[in-house]
Scaffold this motif. Structure first.
Motif, mmCIF file in Angstrom:
data_model
loop_
_atom_site.group_PDB
_atom_site.id
_atom_site.type_symbol
_atom_site.label_atom_id
_atom_site.label_comp_id
_atom_site.label_asym_id
_atom_site.label_seq_id
_atom_site.Cartn_x
_atom_site.Cartn_y
_atom_site.Cartn_z
ATOM 1 N N GLY A 62 12.315 -13.053 48.800
ATOM 2 C CA GLY A 62 11.517 -12.494 47.788
ATOM 3 C C GLY A 62 12.452 -11.420 46.921
ATOM 4 N N SER A 63 13.847 -11.927 46.968
ATOM 5 C CA SER A 63 14.572 -10.905 45.980
ATOM 6 C C SER A 63 14.557 -11.350 44.683
ATOM 7 C CB SER A 63 15.868 -10.825 46.794
ATOM 8 O OG SER A 63 16.276 -10.257 47.914
ATOM 9 N N SER A 64 14.940 -10.647 43.490
ATOM 10 C CA SER A 64 15.238 -10.836 42.160
ATOM 11 C C SER A 64 16.616 -11.002 41.929
ATOM 12 C CB SER A 64 14.302 -9.888 41.560
ATOM 13 O OG SER A 64 14.555 -10.185 40.186
ATOM 14 N N PHE A 65 17.061 -12.228 41.425
ATOM 15 C CA PHE A 65 18.331 -12.546 40.981
ATOM 16 C C PHE A 65 18.424 -12.717 39.517
ATOM 17 C CE2 PHE A 65 18.430 -13.469 45.299
ATOM 18 C CZ PHE A 65 19.647 -13.292 45.793
ATOM 19 N N ASP A 66 17.295 -12.239 38.819
ATOM 20 C CA ASP A 66 17.054 -12.560 37.171
ATOM 21 C C ASP A 66 18.475 -11.864 36.439
ATOM 22 O OD1 ASP A 66 14.642 -13.462 37.918
ATOM 23 O OD2 ASP A 66 13.528 -11.646 37.321
ATOM 24 N N ASP A 67 18.717 -12.880 35.477
ATOM 25 C CA ASP A 67 19.861 -12.554 34.875
ATOM 26 C C ASP A 67 21.352 -12.386 35.410
ATOM 27 O OD1 ASP A 67 18.334 -12.774 32.314
ATOM 28 O OD2 ASP A 67 17.405 -10.907 32.727
ATOM 29 N N CYS A 68 21.471 -12.987 36.723
ATOM 30 C CA CYS A 68 22.703 -12.810 37.467
ATOM 31 C C CYS A 68 23.780 -13.667 37.081
ATOM 32 C CB CYS A 68 22.476 -12.992 38.806
ATOM 33 S SG CYS A 68 21.584 -11.360 39.718
ATOM 34 N N VAL A 69 24.936 -13.393 37.220
ATOM 35 C CA VAL A 69 26.087 -14.540 36.898
ATOM 36 C C VAL A 69 26.484 -14.951 38.422
ATOM 37 C CG1 VAL A 69 28.335 -14.744 36.360
ATOM 38 C CG2 VAL A 69 27.150 -13.075 35.084
ATOM 39 N N ASP A 76 24.515 -21.734 50.986
ATOM 40 C CA ASP A 76 24.107 -22.699 51.804
ATOM 41 C C ASP A 76 23.251 -22.180 52.902
ATOM 42 O OD1 ASP A 76 25.628 -24.378 50.237
ATOM 43 O OD2 ASP A 76 27.358 -24.681 51.601
ATOM 44 N N ARG A 77 22.366 -22.978 53.511
ATOM 45 C CA ARG A 77 21.404 -22.776 54.737
ATOM 46 C C ARG A 77 20.783 -20.962 54.293
ATOM 47 N NH1 ARG A 77 26.071 -24.382 55.983
ATOM 48 N NH2 ARG A 77 27.112 -22.455 56.580
ATOM 49 N N ASP A 78 20.734 -20.612 53.266
ATOM 50 C CA ASP A 78 20.063 -19.271 53.032
ATOM 51 C C ASP A 78 18.543 -19.474 52.906
ATOM 52 O OD1 ASP A 78 22.467 -18.124 52.633
ATOM 53 O OD2 ASP A 78 22.084 -17.627 50.506
ATOM 54 N N ASN A 79 17.928 -18.253 53.326
ATOM 55 C CA ASN A 79 16.485 -18.174 53.021
ATOM 56 C C ASN A 79 16.372 -17.622 51.875
ATOM 57 O OD1 ASN A 79 13.828 -17.728 53.198
ATOM 58 N ND2 ASN A 79 13.768 -16.755 55.019
ATOM 59 N N LEU A 80 15.860 -18.458 50.897
ATOM 60 C CA LEU A 80 15.534 -17.897 49.295
ATOM 61 C C LEU A 80 14.113 -18.188 48.901
ATOM 62 C CD1 LEU A 80 18.674 -19.557 47.817
ATOM 63 C CD2 LEU A 80 18.373 -17.284 48.492
ATOM 64 N N PHE A 81 13.302 -17.937 50.046
ATOM 65 C CA PHE A 81 11.827 -18.177 49.791
ATOM 66 C C PHE A 81 11.463 -16.990 48.837
ATOM 67 C CE2 PHE A 81 7.420 -17.483 51.170
ATOM 68 C CZ PHE A 81 6.750 -18.762 50.755
ATOM 69 N N GLY A 82 10.687 -17.492 47.717
ATOM 70 C CA GLY A 82 9.995 -16.734 46.906
ATOM 71 C C GLY A 82 10.856 -15.948 46.103
ATOM 72 N N CYS A 83 12.274 -16.217 45.761
ATOM 73 C CA CYS A 83 13.128 -15.757 44.925
ATOM 74 C C CYS A 83 13.063 -15.908 43.647
ATOM 75 C CB CYS A 83 14.497 -15.870 45.461
ATOM 76 S SG CYS A 83 15.040 -15.015 46.913
#
Length: 110
Positions: A62-69, A76-83
């Motif tokens: 659920g984290s926000s990575f908007d406009d990141c480099v 790999d193998r990360d939980n990025l559900f809903g990011c």
């Protein structure tokens, strides 16, 4: 999903705070003392630089990575559900076996 139904982000991390927690996670992955698995749930990381960092096996739900480099980042193998990865630079990033269900990548360079 409108703003009324989105979960509130817990907090915003600065680049310096991110460097500390990612450094600790990379020590864990290298088997060095002082390492700690990265778990940043519902965290605002917008606009930060994660270029060439190894975030394998992290929980970033659920984290926000908007406009990141994020060029060359290893997820790999990360939980990025809903990011949210809106308008990110994800060229040469690795997402092997990452859980990206419900993730938004609108406008990202893959």
């Amino acid at each position: 999903m409108d703003n009324a139904t989105q979960p509130a982000l817990n907090r915003r991390l600065s680049q310096a705070e991110l460097e500390l927690v990612v450094g600790s996670h990379e020590r864990l992955l290298a088997g060095k003392p002082g390492g700690r698995r990265l778990a940043l749930l519902f965290t605002d990381l917008s606009g930060l630089d994660l270029r060439d960092r190894n975030l394998s096996d992290a929980d970033l739900t659920g984290s926000s990575f908007d406009d990141c480099v994020m060029t060359g980042v290893v997820l790999d193998r990360d939980n990025l559900f809903g990011c949210s990865f809106r308008r990110d630079d994800l060229r040469q990033a690795s997402l092997v076996r990452a859980d990206i269900r419900g993730a938004c990548m609108r406008g990202s360079n893959l």
